[in-house]
Design a protein around this motif. Structure first.
Motif, PDB file in Angstrom:
ATOM      1  N   ARG A   1     -33.566   3.661 -17.154  1.00 32.34           N
ATOM      2  CA  ARG A   1     -33.730   4.933 -16.458  1.00 32.34           C
ATOM      3  C   ARG A   1     -34.542   5.893 -17.314  1.00 32.34           C
ATOM      4  NH1 ARG A   1     -28.252   6.632 -13.351  1.00 32.34           N
ATOM      5  NH2 ARG A   1     -28.268   4.932 -11.915  1.00 32.34           N
ATOM      6  N   ASN A   2     -35.131   6.837 -16.650  1.00 33.68           N
ATOM      7  CA  ASN A   2     -35.968   7.821 -17.300  1.00 33.68           C
ATOM      8  C   ASN A   2     -35.285   9.184 -17.213  1.00 33.68           C
ATOM      9  OD1 ASN A   2     -38.033   9.990 -17.256  1.00 33.68           O
ATOM     10  ND2 ASN A   2     -39.436   8.282 -17.566  1.00 33.68           N
ATOM     11  N   TYR A   3     -35.244   9.908 -18.336  1.00 29.59           N
ATOM     12  CA  TYR A   3     -34.551  11.192 -18.348  1.00 29.59           C
ATOM     13  C   TYR A   3     -35.160  12.184 -17.359  1.00 29.59           C
ATOM     14  CZ  TYR A   3     -32.202  15.363 -19.862  1.00 29.59           C
ATOM     15  OH  TYR A   3     -31.459  16.505 -19.869  1.00 29.59           O
ATOM     16  N   ALA A   4     -36.465  12.228 -17.278  1.00 25.74           N
ATOM     17  CA  ALA A   4     -37.124  13.154 -16.352  1.00 25.74           C
ATOM     18  C   ALA A   4     -36.745  12.839 -14.905  1.00 25.74           C
ATOM     19  CB  ALA A   4     -38.627  13.106 -16.534  1.00 25.74           C
ATOM     20  N   ARG A   5     -36.585  11.572 -14.580  1.00 23.46           N
ATOM     21  CA  ARG A   5     -36.192  11.188 -13.219  1.00 23.46           C
ATOM     22  C   ARG A   5     -34.774  11.632 -12.885  1.00 23.46           C
ATOM     23  NH1 ARG A   5     -38.520   5.087 -13.136  1.00 23.46           N
ATOM     24  NH2 ARG A   5     -40.704   5.664 -13.224  1.00 23.46           N
ATOM     25  N   LEU A   6     -33.970  11.834 -13.918  1.00 22.69           N
ATOM     26  CA  LEU A   6     -32.599  12.321 -13.707  1.00 22.69           C
ATOM     27  C   LEU A   6     -32.549  13.840 -13.606  1.00 22.69           C
ATOM     28  CD1 LEU A   6     -30.686  10.010 -16.205  1.00 22.69           C
ATOM     29  CD2 LEU A   6     -30.694   9.863 -13.714  1.00 22.69           C
ATOM     30  N   GLY A   7     -33.687  14.500 -13.624  1.00 22.30           N
ATOM     31  CA  GLY A   7     -33.743  15.960 -13.495  1.00 22.30           C
ATOM     32  C   GLY A   7     -33.728  16.679 -14.826  1.00 22.30           C
ATOM     33  N   GLY A   8     -34.097  15.998 -15.909  1.00 21.60           N
ATOM     34  CA  GLY A   8     -34.115  16.613 -17.231  1.00 21.60           C
ATOM     35  C   GLY A   8     -35.091  17.772 -17.300  1.00 21.60           C
ATOM     36  N   LYS A   9     -34.645  18.858 -17.894  1.00 22.69           N
ATOM     37  CA  LYS A   9     -35.470  20.062 -18.015  1.00 22.69           C
ATOM     38  C   LYS A   9     -35.433  20.541 -19.458  1.00 22.69           C
ATOM     39  CE  LYS A   9     -34.070  21.801 -13.484  1.00 22.69           C
ATOM     40  NZ  LYS A   9     -33.419  22.928 -12.806  1.00 22.69           N
ATOM     41  N   PRO A  10     -36.485  21.221 -19.885  1.00 21.28           N
ATOM     42  CA  PRO A  10     -36.466  21.796 -21.233  1.00 21.28           C
ATOM     43  C   PRO A  10     -35.466  22.945 -21.325  1.00 21.28           C
ATOM     44  CG  PRO A  10     -38.512  22.360 -20.117  1.00 21.28           C
ATOM     45  CD  PRO A  10     -37.751  21.439 -19.210  1.00 21.28           C
ATOM     46  N   ALA A  45     -32.107  15.568 -27.026  1.00 19.05           N
ATOM     47  CA  ALA A  45     -31.784  16.981 -26.837  1.00 19.05           C
ATOM     48  C   ALA A  45     -32.712  17.871 -27.656  1.00 19.05           C
ATOM     49  CB  ALA A  45     -30.326  17.250 -27.204  1.00 19.05           C
ATOM     50  N   SER A  46     -32.979  17.501 -28.897  1.00 19.73           N
ATOM     51  CA  SER A  46     -33.838  18.341 -29.733  1.00 19.73           C
ATOM     52  C   SER A  46     -35.269  18.355 -29.215  1.00 19.73           C
ATOM     53  CB  SER A  46     -33.787  17.897 -31.194  1.00 19.73           C
ATOM     54  OG  SER A  46     -34.359  16.623 -31.368  1.00 19.73           O
ATOM     55  N   ARG A  47     -35.708  17.298 -28.534  1.00 17.07           N
ATOM     56  CA  ARG A  47     -37.059  17.261 -27.964  1.00 17.07           C
ATOM     57  C   ARG A  47     -37.168  18.084 -26.691  1.00 17.07           C
ATOM     58  NH1 ARG A  47     -35.995  15.031 -32.238  1.00 17.07           N
ATOM     59  NH2 ARG A  47     -37.409  13.583 -33.236  1.00 17.07           N
ATOM     60  N   LEU A  48     -36.044  18.481 -26.117  1.00 19.19           N
ATOM     61  CA  LEU A  48     -36.049  19.307 -24.913  1.00 19.19           C
ATOM     62  C   LEU A  48     -36.140  20.802 -25.229  1.00 19.19           C
ATOM     63  CD1 LEU A  48     -33.243  17.453 -22.949  1.00 19.19           C
ATOM     64  CD2 LEU A  48     -35.698  17.383 -22.473  1.00 19.19           C
TER      65      LEU A  48
END
Length: 70
Positions: A1-10, A45-48
């Motif tokens: 799975r891809n974090y962005a596809r799960l709705g990941g936001k900065p 998390a630190s990259r967000l």
């Protein structure tokens, strides 16, 4: 799975307390869905972080090695 596809936001660091709590719950759920270990969670998390949050993180990691954080 891809974090962005799960709705990941900065995370910028200007969010209010309710938004921060909601964002943390969202991150925890996504990290569990991705099956990440603690080191992977910290890295992602630190990259967000952006803006004020990234400034804070950079000041923290100047004093403590990021690889030693949990």
């Amino acid at each position: 799975r891809n974090y962005a596809r799960l709705g990941g936001k900065p995370f910028i660091g200007t969010e209010d307390a309710i938004e921060v709590k909601n964002r943390l719950r969202h991150y925890e759920r996504n990290f569990a869905d991705l099956g990440l270990n603690d080191e992977q969670k910290r890295r992602l998390a630190s990259r967000l972080l952006q803006g004020a949050a990234l400034f804070w993180w950079n000041s923290v990691t100047m004093a403590v090695d990021e690889e030693k954080m949990t």
